[in-house]
Design a protein around this motif. Sequence first.
Motif, PDB file in Angstrom:
ATOM      1  N   PHE A   1      50.783 -28.344 -54.919  1.00  0.00           N
ATOM      2  CA  PHE A   1      50.267 -28.162 -53.566  1.00  0.00           C
ATOM      3  C   PHE A   1      50.432 -29.419 -52.719  1.00  0.00           C
ATOM      4  O   PHE A   1      50.728 -29.330 -51.528  1.00  0.00           O
ATOM      5  CB  PHE A   1      48.811 -27.707 -53.586  1.00  0.00           C
ATOM      6  CG  PHE A   1      48.654 -26.287 -54.052  1.00  0.00           C
ATOM      7  CD1 PHE A   1      49.047 -25.221 -53.259  1.00  0.00           C
ATOM      8  CD2 PHE A   1      48.127 -26.011 -55.300  1.00  0.00           C
ATOM      9  CE1 PHE A   1      48.914 -23.907 -53.698  1.00  0.00           C
ATOM     10  CE2 PHE A   1      47.977 -24.705 -55.742  1.00  0.00           C
ATOM     11  CZ  PHE A   1      48.380 -23.658 -54.940  1.00  0.00           C
ATOM     12  N   TRP A   2      50.229 -30.603 -53.330  1.00  0.00           N
ATOM     13  CA  TRP A   2      50.449 -31.839 -52.570  1.00  0.00           C
ATOM     14  C   TRP A   2      51.895 -31.916 -52.108  1.00  0.00           C
ATOM     15  O   TRP A   2      52.177 -32.280 -50.961  1.00  0.00           O
ATOM     16  CB  TRP A   2      50.107 -33.076 -53.410  1.00  0.00           C
ATOM     17  CG  TRP A   2      48.651 -33.399 -53.430  1.00  0.00           C
ATOM     18  CD1 TRP A   2      47.832 -33.370 -54.516  1.00  0.00           C
ATOM     19  CD2 TRP A   2      47.829 -33.772 -52.318  1.00  0.00           C
ATOM     20  NE1 TRP A   2      46.546 -33.704 -54.142  1.00  0.00           N
ATOM     21  CE2 TRP A   2      46.525 -33.965 -52.801  1.00  0.00           C
ATOM     22  CE3 TRP A   2      48.078 -33.970 -50.967  1.00  0.00           C
ATOM     23  CZ2 TRP A   2      45.467 -34.346 -51.972  1.00  0.00           C
ATOM     24  CZ3 TRP A   2      47.025 -34.348 -50.144  1.00  0.00           C
ATOM     25  CH2 TRP A   2      45.742 -34.532 -50.652  1.00  0.00           C
ATOM     26  N   THR A   3      52.816 -31.576 -52.993  1.00  0.00           N
ATOM     27  CA  THR A   3      54.239 -31.614 -52.632  1.00  0.00           C
ATOM     28  C   THR A   3      54.536 -30.633 -51.510  1.00  0.00           C
ATOM     29  O   THR A   3      55.201 -30.979 -50.523  1.00  0.00           O
ATOM     30  CB  THR A   3      55.108 -31.307 -53.868  1.00  0.00           C
ATOM     31  OG1 THR A   3      54.847 -32.309 -54.869  1.00  0.00           O
ATOM     32  CG2 THR A   3      56.580 -31.303 -53.523  1.00  0.00           C
ATOM     33  N   ALA A   4      54.049 -29.406 -51.628  1.00  0.00           N
ATOM     34  CA  ALA A   4      54.275 -28.396 -50.592  1.00  0.00           C
ATOM     35  C   ALA A   4      53.626 -28.817 -49.273  1.00  0.00           C
ATOM     36  O   ALA A   4      54.199 -28.603 -48.192  1.00  0.00           O
ATOM     37  CB  ALA A   4      53.732 -27.045 -51.047  1.00  0.00           C
ATOM     38  N   PHE A   5      52.453 -29.414 -49.337  1.00  0.00           N
ATOM     39  CA  PHE A   5      51.730 -29.862 -48.150  1.00  0.00           C
ATOM     40  C   PHE A   5      52.521 -30.965 -47.430  1.00  0.00           C
ATOM     41  O   PHE A   5      52.723 -30.916 -46.214  1.00  0.00           O
ATOM     42  CB  PHE A   5      50.345 -30.342 -48.584  1.00  0.00           C
ATOM     43  CG  PHE A   5      49.376 -30.614 -47.480  1.00  0.00           C
ATOM     44  CD1 PHE A   5      49.295 -29.808 -46.353  1.00  0.00           C
ATOM     45  CD2 PHE A   5      48.486 -31.676 -47.590  1.00  0.00           C
ATOM     46  CE1 PHE A   5      48.362 -30.064 -45.349  1.00  0.00           C
ATOM     47  CE2 PHE A   5      47.555 -31.931 -46.604  1.00  0.00           C
ATOM     48  CZ  PHE A   5      47.497 -31.135 -45.482  1.00  0.00           C
TER      49      PHE A   5
END
Length: 74
Positions: A25-29
């Motif tokens: 999720f951090w990467t996608a964010f």
Amino acid sequence: MTERPVKRSLTLRGHRTSVSLEDVFWTAFRNAAKEDGIALNELAAMIDEERGDIGLASAIRVWLFQRAVARGHA
């Protein structure tokens, strides 16, 4: 496989806060902010303003999911 959430700091309208998200999720964010040409903190503030009664981490996950659906990726 389940990853443990990782806590990272953000600044929302001048106030520091922390959010725990799994690395995926951090990467996608980060990618979403980059694709939209805005700072990560600015995107977080936008999501924060619209999140209602759910926590910020959950709101970010939901926002990312809705973005993926809208783009035909989910």
